[in-house]
Structures are given as C-alpha cells and as structure tokens.
Design a protein around this motif. Structure first.
Motif, PDB file in Angstrom:
ATOM      1  N   ALA A 137       0.850  -1.199   0.000  1.00  0.00           N
ATOM      2  CA  ALA A 137       0.000   0.000   0.000  1.00  0.00           C
ATOM      3  C   ALA A 137       0.890   1.255   0.000  1.00  0.00           C
ATOM      4  O   ALA A 137       1.981   1.240   0.577  1.00  0.00           O
ATOM      5  CB  ALA A 137      -0.911  -0.019   1.226  1.00  0.00           C
ATOM      6  N   PRO A 138       0.488   2.320  -0.680  1.00  0.00           N
ATOM      7  CA  PRO A 138      -0.877   2.583  -1.172  1.00  0.00           C
ATOM      8  C   PRO A 138      -1.175   2.053  -2.576  1.00  0.00           C
ATOM      9  O   PRO A 138      -2.169   2.454  -3.178  1.00  0.00           O
ATOM     10  CB  PRO A 138      -0.923   4.112  -1.168  1.00  0.00           C
ATOM     11  CG  PRO A 138       0.487   4.516  -1.506  1.00  0.00           C
ATOM     12  CD  PRO A 138       1.366   3.479  -0.848  1.00  0.00           C
ATOM     13  N   LYS A 139      -0.322   1.155  -3.113  1.00  0.00           N
ATOM     14  CA  LYS A 139      -0.590   0.644  -4.468  1.00  0.00           C
ATOM     15  C   LYS A 139      -1.895  -0.146  -4.493  1.00  0.00           C
ATOM     16  O   LYS A 139      -2.242  -0.818  -3.516  1.00  0.00           O
ATOM     17  CB  LYS A 139       0.558  -0.252  -4.940  1.00  0.00           C
ATOM     18  CG  LYS A 139       1.743   0.502  -5.484  1.00  0.00           C
ATOM     19  CD  LYS A 139       2.667  -0.441  -6.204  1.00  0.00           C
ATOM     20  CE  LYS A 139       3.943   0.245  -6.645  1.00  0.00           C
ATOM     21  NZ  LYS A 139       4.856  -0.682  -7.311  1.00  0.00           N
ATOM     22  N   LYS A 140      -2.571  -0.071  -5.629  1.00  0.00           N
ATOM     23  CA  LYS A 140      -3.807  -0.833  -5.810  1.00  0.00           C
ATOM     24  C   LYS A 140      -3.967  -1.187  -7.282  1.00  0.00           C
ATOM     25  O   LYS A 140      -3.070  -0.914  -8.092  1.00  0.00           O
ATOM     26  CB  LYS A 140      -5.006  -0.042  -5.285  1.00  0.00           C
ATOM     27  CG  LYS A 140      -5.249   1.276  -6.001  1.00  0.00           C
ATOM     28  CD  LYS A 140      -6.464   1.975  -5.374  1.00  0.00           C
ATOM     29  CE  LYS A 140      -6.770   3.272  -6.114  1.00  0.00           C
ATOM     30  NZ  LYS A 140      -7.937   3.977  -5.526  1.00  0.00           N
ATOM     31  N   GLU A 141      -5.099  -1.788  -7.641  1.00  0.00           N
ATOM     32  CA  GLU A 141      -5.357  -2.249  -8.998  1.00  0.00           C
ATOM     33  C   GLU A 141      -5.090  -1.136 -10.021  1.00  0.00           C
ATOM     34  O   GLU A 141      -5.512  -0.001  -9.839  1.00  0.00           O
ATOM     35  CB  GLU A 141      -6.807  -2.719  -9.121  1.00  0.00           C
ATOM     36  CG  GLU A 141      -7.071  -3.507 -10.381  1.00  0.00           C
ATOM     37  CD  GLU A 141      -8.423  -4.215 -10.350  1.00  0.00           C
ATOM     38  OE1 GLU A 141      -9.128  -4.151 -11.370  1.00  0.00           O
ATOM     39  OE2 GLU A 141      -8.746  -4.824  -9.313  1.00  0.00           O
ATOM     40  N   GLY A 142      -4.373  -1.481 -11.080  1.00  0.00           N
ATOM     41  CA  GLY A 142      -4.040  -0.514 -12.127  1.00  0.00           C
ATOM     42  C   GLY A 142      -2.637   0.041 -12.005  1.00  0.00           C
ATOM     43  O   GLY A 142      -2.083   0.583 -12.968  1.00  0.00           O
ATOM     44  N   ASP A 143      -2.023  -0.110 -10.833  1.00  0.00           N
ATOM     45  CA  ASP A 143      -0.658   0.384 -10.635  1.00  0.00           C
ATOM     46  C   ASP A 143       0.371  -0.630 -11.112  1.00  0.00           C
ATOM     47  O   ASP A 143       0.150  -1.842 -11.042  1.00  0.00           O
ATOM     48  CB  ASP A 143      -0.409   0.693  -9.152  1.00  0.00           C
ATOM     49  CG  ASP A 143      -1.220   1.887  -8.672  1.00  0.00           C
ATOM     50  OD1 ASP A 143      -1.556   2.734  -9.518  1.00  0.00           O
ATOM     51  OD2 ASP A 143      -1.517   1.964  -7.460  1.00  0.00           O
ATOM     52  N   ASP A 144       1.516  -0.113 -11.571  1.00  0.00           N
ATOM     53  CA  ASP A 144       2.606  -0.970 -12.026  1.00  0.00           C
ATOM     54  C   ASP A 144       3.314  -1.614 -10.848  1.00  0.00           C
ATOM     55  O   ASP A 144       3.553  -0.957  -9.824  1.00  0.00           O
ATOM     56  CB  ASP A 144       3.622  -0.165 -12.837  1.00  0.00           C
ATOM     57  CG  ASP A 144       3.046   0.355 -14.139  1.00  0.00           C
ATOM     58  OD1 ASP A 144       2.508  -0.464 -14.896  1.00  0.00           O
ATOM     59  OD2 ASP A 144       3.126   1.564 -14.390  1.00  0.00           O
ATOM     60  N   ILE A 145       3.690  -2.872 -11.004  1.00  0.00           N
ATOM     61  CA  ILE A 145       4.482  -3.543  -9.964  1.00  0.00           C
ATOM     62  C   ILE A 145       5.934  -3.076 -10.067  1.00  0.00           C
ATOM     63  O   ILE A 145       6.543  -2.676  -9.089  1.00  0.00           O
ATOM     64  CB  ILE A 145       4.367  -5.078 -10.102  1.00  0.00           C
ATOM     65  CG1 ILE A 145       2.987  -5.524  -9.611  1.00  0.00           C
ATOM     66  CG2 ILE A 145       5.464  -5.787  -9.320  1.00  0.00           C
ATOM     67  CD1 ILE A 145       2.726  -6.987  -9.679  1.00  0.00           C
ATOM     68  N   PHE A 146       6.467  -3.107 -11.289  1.00  0.00           N
ATOM     69  CA  PHE A 146       7.851  -2.656 -11.504  1.00  0.00           C
ATOM     70  C   PHE A 146       7.804  -1.192 -11.954  1.00  0.00           C
ATOM     71  O   PHE A 146       8.078  -0.869 -13.111  1.00  0.00           O
ATOM     72  CB  PHE A 146       8.542  -3.548 -12.533  1.00  0.00           C
ATOM     73  CG  PHE A 146       8.709  -4.972 -12.078  1.00  0.00           C
ATOM     74  CD1 PHE A 146       9.749  -5.326 -11.235  1.00  0.00           C
ATOM     75  CD2 PHE A 146       7.812  -5.962 -12.464  1.00  0.00           C
ATOM     76  CE1 PHE A 146       9.912  -6.636 -10.799  1.00  0.00           C
ATOM     77  CE2 PHE A 146       7.957  -7.269 -12.035  1.00  0.00           C
ATOM     78  CZ  PHE A 146       9.006  -7.611 -11.191  1.00  0.00           C
ATOM     79  N   ASP A 147       7.466  -0.303 -11.018  1.00  0.00           N
ATOM     80  CA  ASP A 147       7.236   1.096 -11.383  1.00  0.00           C
ATOM     81  C   ASP A 147       8.526   1.880 -11.580  1.00  0.00           C
ATOM     82  O   ASP A 147       8.497   3.019 -12.046  1.00  0.00           O
ATOM     83  CB  ASP A 147       6.361   1.785 -10.327  1.00  0.00           C
ATOM     84  CG  ASP A 147       6.861   1.544  -8.918  1.00  0.00           C
ATOM     85  OD1 ASP A 147       8.025   1.867  -8.638  1.00  0.00           O
ATOM     86  OD2 ASP A 147       6.090   0.998  -8.100  1.00  0.00           O
ATOM     87  N   ARG A 148       9.663   1.302 -11.188  1.00  0.00           N
ATOM     88  CA  ARG A 148      10.947   1.982 -11.381  1.00  0.00           C
ATOM     89  C   ARG A 148      11.815   1.238 -12.413  1.00  0.00           C
ATOM     90  O   ARG A 148      13.035   1.266 -12.341  1.00  0.00           O
ATOM     91  CB  ARG A 148      11.682   2.106 -10.035  1.00  0.00           C
ATOM     92  CG  ARG A 148      10.968   3.055  -9.086  1.00  0.00           C
ATOM     93  CD  ARG A 148      11.642   3.196  -7.756  1.00  0.00           C
ATOM     94  NE  ARG A 148      10.923   4.151  -6.926  1.00  0.00           N
ATOM     95  CZ  ARG A 148      11.190   5.459  -6.878  1.00  0.00           C
ATOM     96  NH1 ARG A 148      12.175   5.956  -7.609  1.00  0.00           N
ATOM     97  NH2 ARG A 148      10.494   6.261  -6.099  1.00  0.00           N
TER      98      ARG A 148
END
Length: 911
Positions: free
Chosen positions: A621-632
């Motif tokens: 959290a605060p990640k939720k549905e629609g967010d990237d897992i590998f955001d970096r």
C-alpha cells in the motif's frame, strides 16, 4: 557488477499511478520477513501449473494429417484411455474452481485476489503433478516438482562451471596470443614457398562460427574436387537424410533441377555488417482481386427490408455475411460493435441505404441486420469451388501460380532469393487474437499509393497497376524489406520480406543462436549479480534483479509499454500490473494476464523466499489495482543494464539460451544404444518435452487431444483384431497348433469385446467401399482429361462387390465362430510371419501414442523451431543415425539448411 542506479534522484521508469519508495528501509525488510515466516515444502524456480489458458470458446485448430489419410472418428465401446484421476479431492481441484465456491466478505482486502476470481477463468492449465516429463519410473515417490527442481538446479550448476571454464580458456588464449604473434613474425621470413606447393594434410580449419573451411589445395581426387563445396560459391540443394540415387530413370531426368543454394555460412564476412545488399531487383507485390458486386437479387436485410447500398458499403456487409458460420467471431459483442460502427459510418459516407422504393433507411440497431442471404450466396460459391474436379483445381492452381511466379523471387546481389509474403492482404474484418479491443473493425483495401518500394538504384522499378502510382521509391541497402505500407487498424507497418528459407533470414536465425551461445560465458555472473541485488537497498536495483530472476527462471517476456486505447492491453514482466500478480504464502506466485497475441497467461510458480518478499514490497500500500508492480523499471532500462555483460544482450536472449543449453545438456546424457528408430525419435521428443517444461514453454491440452488418442487406441485395437483373425486362420490350417502354443495364445485380447468388433467390421466394410469409390472417380477424371468416355455406373457396382463380399464374410464368421484361412497358399509359417510384423507395428504405434500423450501439454514445435538451436537437432540425428526428416519437415529443412550443412563434417559441435 556495479549498479546502474546509484542516484536517489534517478527518474522513475513510469510516472503513472502510485509508485514505490526510492529506498527500501530496514524496517520494511524486517516487517516483510516476519509476515512470511512460514516455510514452503516446494522447491523454488518451478512452475506448478503448465502453459497458457485456453478459453472454452477459443478456436483450436485440428491437428494436420501430414499428408496421410485421415481416419474417420468412431466411438470406441471398450474401456477408454484414462487421462485424469477420477478421485474427488478438493486439494487437486483447479484453484479457480475452488475459489469460485467461496464468497469473499464485503470488507475483505482483495488486493491479492487472483484475477481468476474476478472474471470467467476459462480452462486453466494442468498442474505440474499431472504432467509427465518422460520419466516412467513408478517406484519413485519423489514429487514431480522436486524432480524438476533438481534437474533445473543441476543444469544451472553445469552452466556456471561451463561459463567459468570458457572464460578461463579465453583468458589463457589471450595471454598466449602475444607469444604466438612473435613466433609467427619470426617464422614469416621462412615462408617463401608458394601456397600451392605446400602439402595439404587434408585437415579443415575451424571458423569462429563452428563451420569448417576446406583447404583450397586439397589432395582429394579430381572427381571429388568437382563436387566439393566452394567457400563462397553455390551448390545444388539436396534434402538432408536422402540417400543418393545410383541410377536415374526417365522420371528423374524430367524433373527440373532445384535452385542452387547460396552457402552464406562459408562466405567471407562483410566489413560493414549494416549493408545488407549491393544490388536488388524485384517485381513488387501482388494485389488482391477487385470486389465483385453481389447479384441484384442478393441483398442485406434490415428489419426484413432488402437494402440497396453503395459498392463500398455492400463490400463491408459482405465481409460479415461471408463469415456468418464463424460463430466465435460474429457472436462476439466487441466484434459486432466494432463492425457496426465502421459499417454505418461507411453507409453514411456513401449516400445511405435505401429500400426497394428508393426511400432512405436509417440503420440504428445491429440486431435488425440479417446477413443470411449474403451468407447463402458466398457459401454457395464455396461449395461450387469444392465440387470442382481435381483436374479443374489443378488447372486453376497452375494459372494462379503462373501469374504469381514473377513475384515469388527477387535478385539479391546477383543471386535468386525466395520472397515470403509478396501478396498484399485483402480487405476484410480484423479478427486479432484473444481479447483484442479492435476485433471486428474493417481492414481497408491497400492501394499502390500507400506502398513504398525498396529497390536497387540501377534496378528497373516495378510498374504500379494501371492508373496508380507508388507512394515512394527508395534505395535503402541497410534494410531487408522489399515493400512497405501502413495498415489502418493499429497503424502498424507491414513489410514484404524474404522467405524463411532465404539466406538473409537464415543469417538472422544464426545470429540469434550465436548470441545465445555467447551468453554461456556470462550467465554465471548475471545470476550471481541478480541474486545479490534481490536484497539491494535501492528500489530500482531490487526491482530490476527481481525482473531478471523472473525472466531467467520462468521465461516471462520482458513486456513493452502499450497504448491501451489503440492496442490490446498485453503485458510482460516489466509491465505487470498490481492485479496480474497474486501472492500465495509462503512463496507461490500466481500470474494471470493477457500475454503475447492477447492469449491469457495463467501460471502458478514457486519462487525464492526473497523474490516473494520483494513482490510483497512492490505491491505494498498505497498501491492498488491498475498500478505498475515494476514502477521503477522498463524494458529499455533492463536491456541497457544487460548490455553491460555482453553487447546486444536483451531479455529475449534468455529464452533461447535456456532452451538451447537445457537441450544440449539433456542430449549429452543420452547413450546411442541398440534401440528402434521410433524409440530414438521418442528419446529426442522426451528431451524436447523436458526443455518445454523446465523453460516454461508450455500449453494447455488441446480440445482435439482425447479424440486423437481415441483414434490411436482404435488403430492399435484394429491391429490386435487383425492378429487374432490370423491366429484363427492358423487353427483352420493346423488345429494341433492350439495344443502346441497353448489356448491362451489364440484368445481374444481383453480390450476387444463383441460390440467393438461389430463396429470395427462395419468400419472396415465402409472403408473398403470409400476406397473403391474414390479410385473409380479418379480413373473417370483421368479418362475425361484424356478425351475418353467415362466408365459406367455398372462398373462401379461390380467393383463394390468386393466390399459386399467382405461384409458377407464377417457375417459368416460371426455366425459360425470360425475364420477360414485366405490368400494364396496360406501356411502356418507365412501367417506367423504376418503376426510378427503386426507385433512390430503395434509396438511402434504404442510408442507413438505414449509420445503423443506425453506431449499433450507441450507444443514441441514452438521450442524446436524458435528456441532450441537447430544444430542440436542435427547433431542428435547424426549421432543416433536418424533421418533429419523425422524432426524437420521440408519447410524446416529449407529454413535450417545452414544448420544442417554447416556442421555436416563436425562430430564434436557443441552449443
């Protein structure tokens, strides 16, 4: 290796949605450790479910018959082949089904809920415990996942040792190089003799690519020199594994000689690799025929009213009407919606639709459209084409081939090369694969004004169709395409390229596998580095290490950024979203997403504890549905990091390397024992199957598998019945044999009951009739072609008497329970010889059935064609004396000519 990400202020790979912290604090690490303290009994690095998901409605192609007569399916009344355990244990039930039965509380956290519970899951792949890998030992109670993990770990350990050995050898050679150069300099003064006078020892020099280069001053006899392969010349192509014919008959003399093959693997390398050709001549492309308007009495109906449409709108209506039988598409709501939008837009653009009285009709509802008259018209034309005689079909094909002949080849640097897709795609409705958002949209007709031609400066530019001109002419000798245009659905560029069997495509394949071979030197360092970075403090480093782990261990594709509005939302490792990954403690990860070609990918894998912990952190959290897992992380950054290990290394090379190295390791372990040809083929297929499983190149069981297995079972039973009849004939000739061989030898197999025998006899009679009718029709066609009279129906009736006699014979045998010996001069010895032959056929067929059953979750062709170096298959074929045709079809032999011929003189080639 030093980290690529040392700056706290490093820009984010992706800026959309919630992102992870730049650093992972010790507190977060400790918290995640406590949350996942339970231990797993399952070994890491293994998939516990196999392959992609196939939806129940998905169209599955039936297996091709490879030119053999297709046996008609009939129901087997005896015990069926058992594929699945019938025990009702909830633990063995597919996860999606078990989860569907449980309602989640309204306030529960659904972040880690599998995608399977949120939508219709389709047909899940089988669990690994249901998948065989060729090990048939029944006395070993070790779980399959443990066996797989041990095999995989052993192969990875060998890879590490081999990488170190290769680098040590290269380092030693590098140190020795200056001394060798010095010696060569001192010896150069002595080398005054012309090369031609030096005596050859007949040895061949190995080139860097594993190809042996023949010495030009060979002492081989003149006759052999004449047929020897030139270093950069051309030779006549001969199918691999085909014995040389000593004598040539008239038929052989009349056969046109095959085109010569350019042996690019023996040719000297170009100084500038980017220049693909110096001269290029071709004849452009073949356009589809113009649209033929429907007859005036064939109309599209709207609410029962026949419509008059413009030619353009009528053609689009025809696209939908012609494919009315393809319910998979025409009943798809997205397909209907997209088609209706494009169709009504075209109707408005071209003057609207009118009823028989000339009044305008507003088309507002798709459900009121009736395409049945259009379908009936096009279906009638299809049936007409099918009803043509074989002579007419051959004549039509010959005429079509004559028209297309100039476009099938081009002249590339003075030699003839095969062109691949020289036909421009006809207009129609876009189907796409999987859940493509644009399915049903209209693919517009491509005009010459959209096409760019790539050709040599001094070559004659092909003429555009009358009244048209090309969009552009260019002379780019660094490009390998001959023509190019942009399609209207996704805005993608379509290219006319050389065929798979061409030298250019062959070189591309060769480079792909050589790059995978080069990865052997570095794989140990890469694995060591990403294992260390799985605990990195910097989030970007930890995400990259986790991604490389998943790509290496589970063959996930890297994944590219997608424009969700214009393309199907397919993903790979770097583009995984929060909802695509479900974490199941202690260390099982469930992947559920649309993969390549919009095919749903579902897999359950066991990962290292640290990888599981990392994924929990990436989903925190605060990640939720629609967010990237590998955001970096994105694929560009990942591939840039990989090039630090070796030039040109990218994520996709791991799939090729892992498949080829695994296959190489497995083949080395095989011993060339005295076994049958079919057993040797099965040995190879077992290795291929293990590669597919260990490298996660798998599929769901095809819908036609059980039917195919039932047919094979019926064929085996048919041979057993034939054997039993022959044994009864032995008793008819010599009743004393019953005492001599024992009554059991003459008994009917348990698999063959009375009901099955009656059905089989009816099948044999029907088969005989069809065979006679087919031969009769073929002979009549030949007579007509030669201008002679057809045979009368009376002749067919007389011929069918053979089938009638067979039917009577079976009826008599069933009644009297006695089988009389038939044939010319039957003897016990002859009949026993026939039984022995049938024994061999049954054994071979059982091996084939076992092989097919083992391959039900594995697409062997995918691994063999795309990921396993074809030279490994050639080496196996040579070592075990198996014709290469057993593994490569004619098309693949043409595609892999370079692999077959480049190592033909090498007995010690290794991947």
């Amino acid at each position: 290796m030093a980290s690529d990400s040392s700056d706290d202020d490093m820009p984010l790979a992706k800026s959309n949605g919630r992102v992870s912290e730049a650093h992972i604090s010790k507190a977060t690490d400790k918290k995640m450790d406590q949350a996942g303290s339970s231990k797993s009994n399952l070994p890491a690095g293994i998939s516990i479910r196999n392959g992609p998901v196939i939806d129940d409605e998905m169209d599955v192609d039936a297996p091709t018959t490879n030119g053999h007569a297709k046996r008609k399916s009939r129901t087997s009344t005896s015990k069926a082949v058992k594929y699945h355990d019938d025990t009702d244990e909830s633990d063995d039930e597919p996860l999606a089904k078990r989860q569907r039965t449980t309602q989640k509380p309204a306030d529960s956290d659904s972040d880690d809920e599998p995608l399977a519970t949120k939508k219709k899951p389709g047909k899940l792949p089988p669990k690994a415990s249901e998948t065989a890998i060729g090990d048939s030992s029944d006395d070993d109670d070790e779980p399959l996942t443990a066996k797989l993990a041990k095999t995989k770990a052993s192969i990875e350990k060998k890879a590490e040792k081999e990488a170190k050995a290769i680098r040590a050898k290269e380092s030693k050679a590098k140190k020795a190089a200056p001394k060798k150069a010095k010696k060569e300099d001192s010896d150069s003064e002595e080398e005054v003799k012309p090369k031609a006078k030096r005596k050859s020892n007949g040895t061949a020099t190995k080139r860097a690519n594993g190809v042996k280069k023949e010495e030009s001053d060979s002492d081989a006899p003149l006759a052999k020199k004449a047929t020897a392969k030139k270093a950069n010349g051309k030779v006549k192509a001969e199918p691999a594994g085909t014995p040389t014919k000593k004598g040539k008959g008239k038929k052989e003399d009349s056969v046109e000689e095959e085109d010569e093959v350019y042996r690019w693997w023996d040719a000297p390398k170009k100084e500038d690799d980017s220049v693909k050709w110096d001269t290029l001549q071709h004849n452009g492309v073949v356009f589809p025929p113009e649209y033929e308007p429907l007859p005036k009495n064939v109309k599209l109906l709207y609410d029962g009213v026949p419509l008059t449409l413009s030619i353009e709108a009528e053609e689009i209506a025809g696209f939908f009407g012609a494919m009315l039988s393809s319910t998979l598409n025409v009943e798809n709501l997205t397909f209907q919606k997209n088609f209706f939008e494009d169709f009504t837009a075209e109707v408005k653009k071209t003057g609207g639709a009118r009823d028989p009285d000339g009044n305008k009709v507003a088309i507002k509802e798709f459900s009121k459209l009736d395409f049945k008259p259009i379908f009936a018209y096009y279906d009638g034309k299809v049936q007409e084409r099918k009803a043509r005689s074989s002579a007419e079909k051959k004549a039509d094909k010959a005429a079509k081939d004559a028209i297309e002949a100039p476009y099938t080849t081009c002249i590339w640097d003075g030699r003839k090369e095969q062109v691949g897709n020289f036909r421009v795609e006809p207009p129609g409705l876009f189907r796409g694969r999987g859940a493509h958002p644009k399915t049903g949209k209209v693919k517009r007709r491509v005009t010459p004004e959209q096409i760019t031609i790539n050709i040599g400066k001094d070559a004659t530019v092909p003429a555009a169709p009358e009244g048209h001109k090309w969009k552009a002419i260019q002379h780019d000798n660094k490009a390998t395409w001959l023509a190019m245009w942009q399609e209207n659905i996704n805005g993608a560029y379509k290219y006319v390229m050389l065929a798979a069997k061409s030298s250019i495509k062959g070189q591309s394949d060769f480079k792909k596998f050589e790059k995978a071979r080069e990865l052997k030197k570095h794989i140990d360092r890469i694995r060591k580095d990403y294992t260390r970075d799985l605990r990195a403090e910097l989030m970007a480093d930890r995400q990259r290490a986790t991604a490389v782990y998943l790509i290496d261990k589970f063959a996930l594709r890297a994944g590219n950024e997608k424009d969700a509005e214009n393309e199907a939302e397919t993903v790979g490792c770097c583009s995984l979203k929060f909802e695509h990954v479900t974490l199941k403690p202690p260390n099982t990860v469930i992947f559920d997403f649309l993969g390549k070609d919009s095919i749903r990918f579902y897999d359950e894998v066991v990962v290292d504890e640290q990888v599981f912990k990392n994924l929990k952190i990436f989903k925190k959290a605060p990640k939720k549905e629609g967010d990237d897992i590998f955001d970096r992380l994105n694929t560009t950054q990942l591939n840039k990091h990989l090039t630090n290990y070796m030039p040109g290394l990218s994520a996709k090379v791991f799939r090729t390397y892992n498949a080829s190295f695994t296959m190489s390791t497995l083949l080395k372990e095989l011993q060339n024992t005295n076994i049958s040809l079919q057993e040797k083929v099965k040995l190879y297929n077992d290795c291929n199957r293990k590669v597919a499983i260990l490298c996660n190149h798998k599929r769901t069981v095809g819908a036609s598998h059980e039917a195919a297995m039932e047919k094979m079972t019926d064929r085996i039973k048919g041979l057993q019945y034939q054997q039993w009849r022959i044994k009864q004939m032995i008793l008819d000739i010599e009743p004393k044999q019953k005492k001599k061989k024992g009554a059991n030898w003459f008994e009917l197999d348990d698999d063959l009951d009375e009901a099955w025998i009656l059905e089989h006899q009816a099948f044999l009679v029907k088969q005989e009739r069809e065979k006679i009718e087919k031969k009769f029709a073929k002979e009549n066609e030949k007579l007509v072609t030669e201008g002679q009279k057809e045979m009368k129906t009376k002749e067919l009736t007389e011929r069918l008497g053979v089938a009638d006699d067979l039917e009577k014979k079976f009826k008599k045998e069933n009644k009297t329970k006695k089988i009389e010996a038939d044939g010319k001069g039957p003897t016990v010895e002859k009949l026993e010889a026939n039984i022995k032959k049938l024994d061999e056929r049954i054994a071979t067929m059982r091996l084939q059935a076992e092989d097919r059953e083992g391959n039900k979750e594995v697409a062997l062709g995918t691994s063999k064609i795309n990921y396993i170096d074809p030279r490994l298959t050639v080496v196996f074929a040579k070592k075990f004396n198996v014709p290469i045709e057993k593994f490569f079809s004619k098309t693949l032999r043409d595609k892999f000519t370079w692999a077959i011929e480049s190592i033909e003189d090498e007995d010690d080639w290794e991947f």
